[in-house]
Write a protein that holds these residues in place. Structure first.
Motif, PDB file in Angstrom:
ATOM      1  N   THR A   1      50.807  44.263  34.730  1.00  0.00           N
ATOM      2  CA  THR A   1      48.952  43.571  34.728  1.00  0.00           C
ATOM      3  C   THR A   1      48.937  44.309  35.845  1.00  0.00           C
ATOM      4  O   THR A   1      48.990  43.429  36.823  1.00  0.00           O
ATOM      5  CB  THR A   1      49.052  42.519  34.144  1.00  0.00           C
ATOM      6  OG1 THR A   1      49.895  41.578  35.190  1.00  0.00           O
ATOM      7  CG2 THR A   1      49.427  42.030  32.732  1.00  0.00           C
ATOM      8  N   PRO A   2      47.611  44.935  35.691  1.00  0.00           N
ATOM      9  CA  PRO A   2      46.546  45.555  37.189  1.00  0.00           C
ATOM     10  C   PRO A   2      46.342  43.281  37.742  1.00  0.00           C
ATOM     11  O   PRO A   2      45.923  42.482  37.430  1.00  0.00           O
ATOM     12  CB  PRO A   2      45.863  45.687  36.636  1.00  0.00           C
ATOM     13  CG  PRO A   2      45.428  44.990  35.197  1.00  0.00           C
ATOM     14  CD  PRO A   2      46.700  45.058  34.495  1.00  0.00           C
ATOM     15  N   CYS A   3      46.303  43.643  39.219  1.00  0.00           N
ATOM     16  CA  CYS A   3      45.949  42.774  39.951  1.00  0.00           C
ATOM     17  C   CYS A   3      44.844  42.860  39.902  1.00  0.00           C
ATOM     18  O   CYS A   3      43.968  43.758  41.336  1.00  0.00           O
ATOM     19  CB  CYS A   3      46.690  42.658  41.143  1.00  0.00           C
ATOM     20  SG  CYS A   3      46.250  41.044  42.363  1.00  0.00           S
ATOM     21  N   VAL A   4      43.017  41.814  39.678  1.00  0.00           N
ATOM     22  CA  VAL A   4      42.416  41.985  40.267  1.00  0.00           C
ATOM     23  C   VAL A   4      42.227  40.749  40.846  1.00  0.00           C
ATOM     24  O   VAL A   4      42.045  39.665  40.777  1.00  0.00           O
ATOM     25  CB  VAL A   4      41.255  42.248  39.836  1.00  0.00           C
ATOM     26  CG1 VAL A   4      40.066  41.802  39.375  1.00  0.00           C
ATOM     27  CG2 VAL A   4      41.628  43.752  38.250  1.00  0.00           C
ATOM     28  N   VAL A   5      41.464  41.165  42.653  1.00  0.00           N
ATOM     29  CA  VAL A   5      41.734  39.914  43.794  1.00  0.00           C
ATOM     30  C   VAL A   5      39.271  40.171  43.848  1.00  0.00           C
ATOM     31  O   VAL A   5      38.913  41.568  44.036  1.00  0.00           O
ATOM     32  CB  VAL A   5      41.648  40.344  44.194  1.00  0.00           C
ATOM     33  CG1 VAL A   5      41.825  39.036  46.003  1.00  0.00           C
ATOM     34  CG2 VAL A   5      43.270  40.269  44.570  1.00  0.00           C
ATOM     35  N   THR A   6      38.620  38.997  43.602  1.00  0.00           N
ATOM     36  CA  THR A   6      37.624  39.478  44.055  1.00  0.00           C
ATOM     37  C   THR A   6      36.573  38.464  45.279  1.00  0.00           C
ATOM     38  O   THR A   6      37.930  37.279  44.854  1.00  0.00           O
ATOM     39  CB  THR A   6      36.478  38.421  42.680  1.00  0.00           C
ATOM     40  OG1 THR A   6      37.157  39.619  41.705  1.00  0.00           O
ATOM     41  CG2 THR A   6      35.121  39.029  42.654  1.00  0.00           C
ATOM     42  N   PHE A   7      36.297  38.933  45.649  1.00  0.00           N
ATOM     43  CA  PHE A   7      35.920  38.063  46.958  1.00  0.00           C
ATOM     44  C   PHE A   7      35.046  37.846  46.892  1.00  0.00           C
ATOM     45  O   PHE A   7      33.692  38.648  47.019  1.00  0.00           O
ATOM     46  CB  PHE A   7      36.302  38.875  48.558  1.00  0.00           C
ATOM     47  CG  PHE A   7      37.191  39.249  48.577  1.00  0.00           C
ATOM     48  CD1 PHE A   7      38.427  38.301  49.157  1.00  0.00           C
ATOM     49  CD2 PHE A   7      38.344  40.733  48.229  1.00  0.00           C
ATOM     50  CE1 PHE A   7      39.767  39.117  49.175  1.00  0.00           C
ATOM     51  CE2 PHE A   7      39.600  40.725  48.205  1.00  0.00           C
ATOM     52  CZ  PHE A   7      40.480  39.913  48.931  1.00  0.00           C
TER      53      PHE A   7
END
Length: 96
Positions: A52-58
């Motif tokens: 699964t793609p890892c999405v990081v939101t800052f």
């Protein structure tokens, strides 16, 4: 399992912990699980892509107001030279 119990006894001695035999057994079991998990991780190929793609939101970076220093010092139990006085948490010298 006896080897893990030996390791737990050695680690508890080094950490200056006194454990009951039940606690030693429980920690030995946990140690066994951790070693198994690490062995499974070591078999993952280098550069393997996650499923699964890892999405990081800052959050947006910006300057925001902080606590007012004078109000903070008004509420402190003890103040010296503009600083909050707290009890010493670490002794002097080589105490352990």
């Amino acid at each position: 399992m006896e080897e893990k119990s030996k390791q737990v006894r050695k680690l508890s001695h080094l950490a200056r912990l006194s454990l009951t035999p039940e606690e030693e057994g429980e920690l030995a079991g946990r140690l066994e699980q951790m070693v198994g998990y690490l062995e499974a991780l070591s078999q993952v190929e280098d550069g393997a892509e996650p499923d699964t793609p890892c999405v990081v939101t800052f959050r947006p970076d910006g300057v925001e107001p902080s606590l007012d220093r004078d109000k903070l010092l008004e509420n402190a139990p003890q103040v010296r030279d503009g600083y909050v006085v707290t009890p010493r948490s670490v002794g002097e010298g080589g105490e352990a």
